[in-house]
Motif scaffolding. Structure first.
Motif, mmCIF file in Angstrom:
data_model
loop_
_atom_site.group_PDB
_atom_site.id
_atom_site.type_symbol
_atom_site.label_atom_id
_atom_site.label_comp_id
_atom_site.label_asym_id
_atom_site.label_seq_id
_atom_site.Cartn_x
_atom_site.Cartn_y
_atom_site.Cartn_z
ATOM 1 N N LEU A 160 8.140 6.644 12.036
ATOM 2 C CA LEU A 160 7.176 6.656 10.933
ATOM 3 C C LEU A 160 5.893 5.913 11.317
ATOM 4 O O LEU A 160 4.785 6.415 11.103
ATOM 5 N N CYS A 161 6.044 4.723 11.892
ATOM 6 C CA CYS A 161 4.868 3.928 12.288
ATOM 7 C C CYS A 161 4.089 4.635 13.383
ATOM 8 O O CYS A 161 2.854 4.672 13.361
ATOM 9 N N SER A 162 4.794 5.202 14.328
ATOM 10 C CA SER A 162 4.145 5.872 15.448
ATOM 11 C C SER A 162 3.338 7.078 14.976
ATOM 12 O O SER A 162 2.188 7.258 15.379
ATOM 13 N N PHE A 163 3.913 7.910 14.101
ATOM 14 C CA PHE A 163 3.192 9.074 13.581
ATOM 15 C C PHE A 163 1.964 8.641 12.788
ATOM 16 O O PHE A 163 0.879 9.206 12.944
ATOM 17 N N ALA A 164 2.135 7.651 11.919
ATOM 18 C CA ALA A 164 1.024 7.208 11.077
ATOM 19 C C ALA A 164 -0.111 6.637 11.920
ATOM 20 O O ALA A 164 -1.281 6.981 11.712
ATOM 21 N N MET A 165 0.219 5.784 12.865
ATOM 22 C CA MET A 165 -0.823 5.154 13.677
ATOM 23 C C MET A 165 -1.458 6.153 14.638
ATOM 24 O O MET A 165 -2.658 6.098 14.894
#
Length: 178
Positions: A160-165
């Motif tokens: 989730l963090c990787s996709f968002a960032m």
């Protein structure tokens, strides 16, 4: 015990909740996403890529029109042009794969180092049932199984963090379309 504990433990100690270091995972995912986006910006000629993609789209439209018309000369002409564009298409694929190949090994080293760290690999984030459906976790549960579906584990939070960032950094660097 992980081979990256010398890097991860100081980050975890700065996390507001060191027993459940979600911000540490977020920080690492953001750094990796930034690294990948910068590498893509540096290695991929986006103007050339968009030009080649436009040529391929035009060729597909011409091929469709030639097939619908049933004209063998027009079809042969489009197929000849398709053969001429094949080396350019191969160049486009190489250009797009280069950042992936370069980043694969370092990311795997970091990821497996994170898995080896007890605090990071045991991260659990409790979510509500509305968040469960908003985050499309029913679809994600096909890929991994957890005893409590209303939680996100280390892998889910990292993704989730990787996709968002990655989305944010691609916008900042002007890499909106791929």
């Amino acid at each position: 015990m992980s081979y990256l504990d010398f890097l991860l433990n100081p980050l975890i100690s700065m996390d507001p909740t060191p027993s459940n270091p979600v911000f540490t995972i977020f920080f690492i995912a953001a750094l990796i996403a930034l690294f990948i986006v910068v590498l893509q910006k540096w290695l991929i000629d986006y103007d050339k890529m968009h030009e080649l993609q436009a040529e391929m789209k035009e060729l597909q439209n011409d091929m469709r029109a030639a097939q619908q018309s049933g004209d063998p000369k027009a079809l042969a002409k489009v197929q000849k042009r398709q053969k001429e564009l094949l080396p350019k298409n191969n160049e486009l694929m190489k250009m797009q794969m280069k950042p992936t190949i370069i980043t694969m090994i370092p990311i795997m080293i970091i990821y497996y180092g994170m898995i080896g760290n007890h605090a990071i690999s045991h991260v659990i984030i409790n979510i509500t049932s509305s968040q469960y459906f908003l985050l499309l976790i029913p679809i994600w549960n096909i890929f991994w199984t957890q005893s409590n579906p209303l939680t996100i584990n280390f892998f889910g939070w990292y993704i989730l963090c990787s996709f968002a960032m990655s989305f944010l950094f691609r916008r900042i660097f002007g890499l909106n379309s791929m």
